[in-house]
Scaffold this motif. Structure first.
Motif, PDB file in Angstrom:
ATOM      1  N   LEU A 158       0.865  -1.183   0.000  1.00  0.00           N
ATOM      2  CA  LEU A 158       0.000   0.000   0.000  1.00  0.00           C
ATOM      3  C   LEU A 158       0.899   1.229   0.000  1.00  0.00           C
ATOM      4  O   LEU A 158       1.613   1.498   0.975  1.00  0.00           O
ATOM      5  N   ASN A 159       0.896   1.956  -1.113  1.00  0.00           N
ATOM      6  CA  ASN A 159       1.725   3.141  -1.269  1.00  0.00           C
ATOM      7  C   ASN A 159       0.830   4.336  -1.572  1.00  0.00           C
ATOM      8  O   ASN A 159      -0.223   4.188  -2.196  1.00  0.00           O
ATOM      9  N   LEU A 160       1.248   5.517  -1.171  1.00  0.00           N
ATOM     10  CA  LEU A 160       0.442   6.719  -1.400  1.00  0.00           C
ATOM     11  C   LEU A 160       1.353   7.907  -1.662  1.00  0.00           C
ATOM     12  O   LEU A 160       2.301   8.148  -0.924  1.00  0.00           O
ATOM     13  N   ASN A 161       1.006   8.664  -2.720  1.00  0.00           N
ATOM     14  CA  ASN A 161       1.746   9.889  -3.057  1.00  0.00           C
ATOM     15  C   ASN A 161       3.251   9.624  -3.160  1.00  0.00           C
ATOM     16  O   ASN A 161       4.068  10.426  -2.693  1.00  0.00           O
ATOM     17  N   PHE A 162       3.589   8.507  -3.790  1.00  0.00           N
ATOM     18  CA  PHE A 162       4.986   8.077  -3.931  1.00  0.00           C
ATOM     19  C   PHE A 162       5.662   7.962  -2.567  1.00  0.00           C
ATOM     20  O   PHE A 162       6.871   8.114  -2.450  1.00  0.00           O
ATOM     21  N   ASN A 163       4.847   7.691  -1.549  1.00  0.00           N
ATOM     22  CA  ASN A 163       5.324   7.525  -0.170  1.00  0.00           C
ATOM     23  C   ASN A 163       6.145   8.728   0.280  1.00  0.00           C
ATOM     24  O   ASN A 163       7.259   8.604   0.808  1.00  0.00           O
ATOM     25  N   ARG A 164       5.530   9.885   0.063  1.00  0.00           N
ATOM     26  CA  ARG A 164       6.114  11.143   0.512  1.00  0.00           C
ATOM     27  C   ARG A 164       5.047  11.945   1.254  1.00  0.00           C
ATOM     28  O   ARG A 164       3.856  11.864   0.938  1.00  0.00           O
ATOM     29  N   VAL A 165       5.487  12.725   2.227  1.00  0.00           N
ATOM     30  CA  VAL A 165       4.599  13.622   2.960  1.00  0.00           C
ATOM     31  C   VAL A 165       5.094  15.044   2.747  1.00  0.00           C
ATOM     32  O   VAL A 165       6.307  15.291   2.683  1.00  0.00           O
ATOM     33  N   LYS A 171       6.393  31.379   8.682  1.00  0.00           N
ATOM     34  CA  LYS A 171       6.850  32.214   9.783  1.00  0.00           C
ATOM     35  C   LYS A 171       5.662  32.836  10.497  1.00  0.00           C
ATOM     36  O   LYS A 171       4.729  33.339   9.870  1.00  0.00           O
ATOM     37  N   SER A 172       5.675  32.772  11.834  1.00  0.00           N
ATOM     38  CA  SER A 172       4.589  33.344  12.639  1.00  0.00           C
ATOM     39  C   SER A 172       5.201  33.938  13.899  1.00  0.00           C
ATOM     40  O   SER A 172       5.559  33.206  14.828  1.00  0.00           O
ATOM     41  N   GLY A 173       5.338  35.261  13.930  1.00  0.00           N
ATOM     42  CA  GLY A 173       5.957  35.922  15.067  1.00  0.00           C
ATOM     43  C   GLY A 173       7.392  35.480  15.219  1.00  0.00           C
ATOM     44  O   GLY A 173       8.197  35.556  14.283  1.00  0.00           O
ATOM     45  N   SER A 174       7.749  34.991  16.396  1.00  0.00           N
ATOM     46  CA  SER A 174       9.110  34.532  16.645  1.00  0.00           C
ATOM     47  C   SER A 174       9.294  33.058  16.322  1.00  0.00           C
ATOM     48  O   SER A 174      10.384  32.509  16.504  1.00  0.00           O
ATOM     49  N   GLY A 175       8.228  32.401  15.835  1.00  0.00           N
ATOM     50  CA  GLY A 175       8.312  30.981  15.524  1.00  0.00           C
ATOM     51  C   GLY A 175       7.761  30.665  14.156  1.00  0.00           C
ATOM     52  O   GLY A 175       7.715  31.514  13.264  1.00  0.00           O
ATOM     53  N   TRP A 176       7.323  29.436  13.983  1.00  0.00           N
ATOM     54  CA  TRP A 176       6.792  28.984  12.703  1.00  0.00           C
ATOM     55  C   TRP A 176       5.568  28.097  12.940  1.00  0.00           C
ATOM     56  O   TRP A 176       5.493  27.388  13.948  1.00  0.00           O
ATOM     57  N   ASN A 177       4.650  28.130  11.998  1.00  0.00           N
ATOM     58  CA  ASN A 177       3.575  27.148  11.945  1.00  0.00           C
ATOM     59  C   ASN A 177       3.983  26.072  10.946  1.00  0.00           C
ATOM     60  O   ASN A 177       4.445  26.388   9.840  1.00  0.00           O
ATOM     61  N   VAL A 178       3.815  24.814  11.340  1.00  0.00           N
ATOM     62  CA  VAL A 178       4.218  23.726  10.450  1.00  0.00           C
ATOM     63  C   VAL A 178       3.020  22.838  10.137  1.00  0.00           C
ATOM     64  O   VAL A 178       2.074  22.753  10.917  1.00  0.00           O
ATOM     65  N   ALA A 179       3.075  22.201   8.982  1.00  0.00           N
ATOM     66  CA  ALA A 179       2.022  21.277   8.569  1.00  0.00           C
ATOM     67  C   ALA A 179       2.660  20.092   7.876  1.00  0.00           C
ATOM     68  O   ALA A 179       3.651  20.230   7.152  1.00  0.00           O
ATOM     69  N   MET A 180       2.094  18.905   8.112  1.00  0.00           N
ATOM     70  CA  MET A 180       2.490  17.676   7.418  1.00  0.00           C
ATOM     71  C   MET A 180       1.222  17.144   6.768  1.00  0.00           C
ATOM     72  O   MET A 180       0.260  16.783   7.460  1.00  0.00           O
ATOM     73  N   ASP A 181       1.170  17.135   5.448  1.00  0.00           N
ATOM     74  CA  ASP A 181      -0.073  16.740   4.783  1.00  0.00           C
ATOM     75  C   ASP A 181       0.192  15.808   3.613  1.00  0.00           C
ATOM     76  O   ASP A 181       1.296  15.733   3.081  1.00  0.00           O
ATOM     77  N   ALA A 182      -0.876  15.111   3.224  1.00  0.00           N
ATOM     78  CA  ALA A 182      -0.829  14.153   2.120  1.00  0.00           C
ATOM     79  C   ALA A 182      -1.432  14.798   0.884  1.00  0.00           C
ATOM     80  O   ALA A 182      -2.437  14.341   0.351  1.00  0.00           O
ATOM     81  N   ARG A 183      -0.800  15.847   0.401  1.00  0.00           N
ATOM     82  CA  ARG A 183      -1.422  16.619  -0.669  1.00  0.00           C
ATOM     83  C   ARG A 183      -1.315  15.942  -2.026  1.00  0.00           C
ATOM     84  O   ARG A 183      -0.367  15.232  -2.336  1.00  0.00           O
TER      85      ARG A 183
END
Length: 495
Positions: A158-165, A171-183
């Motif tokens: 079972l493989n999906l999106n060439f097995n990549r995420v 950038k958000s203020g002094s930090g960062w917002n991060v996302a991990m998605d199966a686009r």
């Protein structure tokens, strides 16, 4: 050596001159070129020297896949119910069954969820199971690659999106917002099977930990800058595929429990199915975009079709090499038409410091189907034999990528009269090119050129392998040499 009686040949520099001009140092160069119709070998330099093919190996995988599976083969991903459906309720387990489809993406998985909804099911009383044993579960293609490179994912049934995420940071203020998605083209569901943590440091940029049920990543804050994104490999593709399907089904009102892996293939009623394109189109995409997962899935499936299912890439690649060797006759039994002219340039070294003439090869010795593993070896002579002998059987030529001839400054030459269809291959300090050159008069040449500085490659640490110093300029010189050789052959050996 120019073909006798061809006055135009004197206008082209010798192969020795072109290699010397490339200034590739202690790099080994091996090439062979033959008439693609008759198999007559026209010219060769170190033609029997085994060298890493890099992604040129995918051309052999394409042939192997079509031979064993058939050009019309389609990979199917199915939903199976192990119990009856009563009033929209599945009185049993729902099983996501894979066949190793390397091209399955989130959009097609959403189509599978839509089919489940259309079947009338609104609830599952049993478990949500996955079955991925059509192919072996492999943590990566090449363990020697850096953790974070997206071209070295895991392999599964079972493989999906060439097995990549997809990892994205903003950038958000002094930090960062991060996302991990199966686009995919139309969807981008967030996933939890791959998780990212930002850590205040400069190096290493990425770390990876197998945390049981999840892939745990960290990234150095000093490397992020403002906004950005990159693909990271998935090491748990079955869980990744199951989680995304669970999200997609949930968006349609079908709540599924967390997935469990089924050791045996459950039997029952098929509720839904999505399929890949036919194999010919799958390998066309593989050859164009050089997708490593596709090559490994196709090669493993081809080996499994002949049975029994191999458990490692090396075992599967060995079967492919046995097949290629048996079809092209191996080095010990060269057809006269293929061996009559191999001494025209020579079988020894043309670069100062290299060893002398090499002994005959014993056929391809590949450790995987994608060419990603640097320990794979094949000679230019054997690659050309495969192109001449096996290429026409499965009409390989039109599946290969069109290559533009370039001038000395790297600019494409408009209206170049020779049509070049070939597979490229690049690893750290390894460059390959193999395929066909179609002359204006209709004569077709089959060629293979392998260029490799193996000691320099082997001196790299694992961390250096993503972007080693000096790699881009070395590759540029190697590719320029390959095109100059084709230009020479096209002039010297025109009909």
């Amino acid at each position: 050596m120019p073909r006798p009686g061809n006055p135009g040949a004197r206008l082209y520099p010798s192969a020795e001159t072109l290699v010397a001009r490339a200034k590739l140092g202690a790099t080994s160069v091996g090439f062979a070129v033959a008439d693609a119709e008759t198999g007559e070998m026209l010219e060769g330099m170190n033609p029997e020297l085994p060298l890493p093919p890099a992604s040129v190996a995918k051309a052999l995988t394409a042939l192997y896949g079509m031979e064993r599976l058939g050009a019309d083969h389609r990979f199917a991903t199915r939903l199976v119910a192990t119990g009856p459906v009563e009033a929209g309720v599945l009185k049993g387990d729902l099983v996501l069954v894979g066949s190793g489809d390397p091209t399955l993406d989130t959009d097609r998985l959403a189509e599978l969820a839509s089919q489940l909804k259309a079947s009338g099911i609104s609830k599952v009383e049993g478990d949500f199971l996955t079955w991925d044993a059509a192919l072996p579960n492999l943590h990566s293609i090449d363990p020697g690659q850096p953790d974070q490179v997206g071209y070295n994912p895991a392999v599964s049934g079972l493989n999906l999106n060439f097995n990549r995420v997809h990892f994205e940071w903003r950038k958000s203020g002094s930090g960062w917002n991060v996302a991990m998605d199966a686009r995919s083209a139309n969807r981008r569901p967030d996933v939890r099977v791959s998780r990212m943590e930002i850590v205040r440091r400069k190096y290493p940029i990425y770390t990876y930990e197998d945390a049981g049920d999840i892939d745990r990543w960290t990234v150095a804050s000093g490397a992020l800058g403002t906004d950005g994104a990159r693909w990271l490999p998935v090491r748990k593709p079955t869980a990744y595929t199951a989680e995304v399907f669970q999200i997609l089904a949930g968006s349609l009102g079908i709540t599924l429990p967390a997935a469990r892996l089924s050791a045996a293939l459950p039997t029952g009623q098929e509720l839904a199915r999505v399929e890949s394109e036919d194999l010919r189109e799958v390998v066309r995409g593989m050859l164009k975009y050089s997708t490593n997962l596709t090559a490994e899935a196709v090669g493993l499936a081809a080996s499994a079709a002949a049975g029994p299912r191999p458990d490692t890439l090396t075992a599967s690649a060995g079967r492919m090499c046995d097949w290629v060797g048996s079809e092209i006759g191996g080095a010990a039994s060269v057809a006269p038409a293929l061996g009559s002219a191999m001494g025209s340039v020579g079988t020894g070294s043309l670069v100062a410091g290299e060893p002398g003439p090499t002994s005959a090869t014993t056929g391809p010795a590949l450790i995987d189907h994608s060419g990603l593993g640097g320990d794979s070896r094949i000679s230019a002579q054997d690659m050309v034999r495969a192109l001449v002998t096996l290429g026409p059987r499965h009409d390989l030529e039109p599946l290969l990528k069109s290559i533009r001839m370039k001038d000395t400054k790297g600019r494409p030459i408009a209206n170049y009269p020779v049509k070049i269809l070939a597979k490229t291959g690049t690893l750290n300090f390894v460059s390959g090119l193999a395929g066909y050159a179609v002359q204006p008069d209709g004569r077709r040449l089959a060629f293979a050129t392998f260029v490799a500085d193996v000691p320099r490659r082997e001196a790299l640490t694992r961390a250096q392998r993503e972007r080693p110093d000096g790699m881009s300029s070395w590759v540029a010189r190697a590719r320029r040499l390959q095109l100059q050789l084709i230009d020479r052959w096209s002039g010297v050996y025109s009909a």
